[in-house]
Scaffold this active site. Structure first.
Site, PDB file in Angstrom:
ATOM      1  CG  PHE A   1      -1.558   1.236   1.606  1.00 30.78           C
ATOM      2  CD1 PHE A   1      -2.154   2.067   0.665  1.00 30.78           C
ATOM      3  CD2 PHE A   1      -1.525   1.636   2.936  1.00 30.78           C
ATOM      4  CE1 PHE A   1      -2.716   3.286   1.042  1.00 30.78           C
ATOM      5  CE2 PHE A   1      -2.078   2.846   3.322  1.00 30.78           C
ATOM      6  CZ  PHE A   1      -2.667   3.677   2.378  1.00 30.78           C
TER       7      PHE A   1
ATOM      8  CG  ASN B   1       7.439 -11.499   0.333  1.00 31.77           C
ATOM      9  OD1 ASN B   1       6.528 -10.673   0.307  1.00 31.77           O
ATOM     10  ND2 ASN B   1       7.838 -12.077   1.448  1.00 31.77           N
TER      11      ASN B   1
ATOM     12  N   GLY C   1       1.725  -7.640  -0.618  1.00 33.36           N
ATOM     13  CA  GLY C   1       1.754  -6.690  -1.732  1.00 33.36           C
ATOM     14  C   GLY C   1       1.105  -7.313  -2.961  1.00 33.36           C
TER      15      GLY C   1
ATOM     16  CG  LEU D   1       7.965   1.554   3.221  1.00 30.69           C
ATOM     17  CD1 LEU D   1       9.146   2.145   2.472  1.00 30.69           C
ATOM     18  CD2 LEU D   1       6.710   2.280   2.791  1.00 30.69           C
TER      19      LEU D   1
ATOM     20  CB  SER E   1       6.689  -5.483   7.578  1.00 32.16           C
ATOM     21  OG  SER E   1       6.039  -6.153   8.661  1.00 32.16           O
TER      22      SER E   1
ATOM     23  CG  ASN F   1      19.461 -10.296   4.446  1.00 28.89           C
ATOM     24  OD1 ASN F   1      20.522 -10.587   4.994  1.00 28.89           O
ATOM     25  ND2 ASN F   1      18.498 -11.179   4.236  1.00 28.89           N
TER      26      ASN F   1
ATOM     27  CE1 TYR G   1       4.108  -4.169  11.140  1.00 23.11           C
ATOM     28  CE2 TYR G   1       3.158  -2.833  12.888  1.00 23.11           C
ATOM     29  CZ  TYR G   1       3.657  -2.955  11.607  1.00 23.11           C
ATOM     30  OH  TYR G   1       3.710  -1.842  10.788  1.00 23.11           O
TER      31      TYR G   1
ATOM     32  CE  LYS H   1       7.370  -2.537  10.517  1.00 20.65           C
ATOM     33  NZ  LYS H   1       8.016  -2.180   9.234  1.00 20.65           N
TER      34      LYS H   1
END
Ligand code: UDP
Length: 311
Positions: free
Chosen positions: A11, A32, A36, A73, A75, A99, A145, A149
């Protein structure tokens, strides 16, 4: 200038890709496609300046050639999505961020971490300033989550301190707009979908909990400005206009002209009671504040859902 946007098919990520292309950047989008979608990035018409690579940054991240800035971004971001993918969410915050930081170090690129207001958990301080350490349940259902973060932020600061690489941390508060998934479970798509289809609007708990909603174009502008600001300490990005979920539901009813009734469901575990960003750092450092009012932004979002709701 060449940018990598990890999570670029999501998004906010897809809006950031589009914004960067308008600024004449070359953009490499890594995703991935767990949450998304290809559809989000299919209409850019940027030819060779835009490249999509389907890859999992938790496994590896390598890109040939020069890179100037990396935005992370990547996640799942909706509670429904991260509860369905708890281990992948932990993994992308940890190995994925690591990474990309290694890549940023190799390329001497600016690294921008998309962190979250969830680092404040169910906050005991209101509104939330960047200096607040938060109130997170480390073993609660949201912890996959929140702690991922928080760990990402720790990694970013360690890379900055150990290797001197130019890093930024954005703490993103609730953001909404076109390209949210209709079924991602968050309050904005849920209520709009329900209102447009004459279904009851689902209010979790009493509806007296608050959130502060930022339109996506404001968010993307803030992220872009942050990339150009040399301060490595976290910056809240969000709209300080706070409303209860009940007020929010009534506004959506009014803007859609819906006669749906409200229905009350149990409040999920650890659901934060109040959330509102203090944005004085963003104002001062970035000369930034949200421009789009809740009514305007919701109007545009509702229009988009009317046309694209089937995606
Ligand atoms: N919520 C709600 N009805 C819904 C979805 C969410 O009342 O259909 C509530 C949820 O309990 C929370 C707020 O709306 O208090 C925002 O939820 P969301 O999942 O959008 O994001 P969060 O800020 O909790 O990550």
């Amino acid at each position: 200038m060449k940018a990598i946007v990890a999570g670029g098919a999501g998004f906010i990520g897809s809006h950031l890709c589009e914004f960067l292309l308008k600024q004449n950047f070359q953009v490499i989008c890594l995703d991935n496609l767990i949450t998304g979608r290809k559809h989000n990035i299919s209409g850019f018409n940027a030819g060779k300046r835009f490249e999509f690579v389907r890859t999992d940054i938790s496994r590896h991240a390598s890109i040939p050639g020069r890179v100037d800035v990396i935005f992370n971004l990547a996640s799942p971001a909706s509670p429904k999505d991260y509860l369905a993918n708890p281990l992948k969410t932990l993994q992308v915050g940890a190995a994925g961020t690591r990474n990309l930081l290694d890549l940023a170090r190799k390329k001497k690129a600016v690294f921008v971490m998309a962190s979250t207001s969830e680092v404040y958990g169910d906050p005991k301080v209101h509104p939330q300033r960047e200096s607040y350490w938060g109130n997170v349940n480390p073993i609660g259902i949201r912890s996959v989550y929140d702690e991922a973060k928080r760990y990402s932020e720790a990694l970013v600061m360690a890379f900055h301190r150990r290797f001197g690489i130019p890093t930024r941390i954005a703490r993103i508060f609730n953001t909404y707009g076109p390209r949210m998934k209709l079924d991602d479970g968050r309050v904005v798509p849920n209520l709009i979908d329900q209102a447009l289809n004459g279904k009851p609007l689902t209010i979790y708990g009493t509806g007296h909990q608050t959130r502060s909603f930022c339109y996506v174009s404001d968010m993307v502008e803030g992220l872009f400005r942050l990339a150009g600001c040399p301060d490595p300490m976290p910056v809240n990005l969000g709209n300080p206009q706070e409303s209860t979920i009940l007020e929010f539901a009534r506004l959506i009813k009014r803007l859609t002209g819906s006669s749906s009734r409200l229905t009350f469901l149990p409040l999920p575990q650890d659901d934060p009671k109040r959330r509102r960003p203090a944005i004085s750092r963003a104002r001062k450092l970035l000369g930034w504040k949200p421009q789009v009012s809740l009514e305007d932004g919701l109007g545009r979002t509702i229009e988009w859902f009317r046309k694209n709701g089937h995606h």
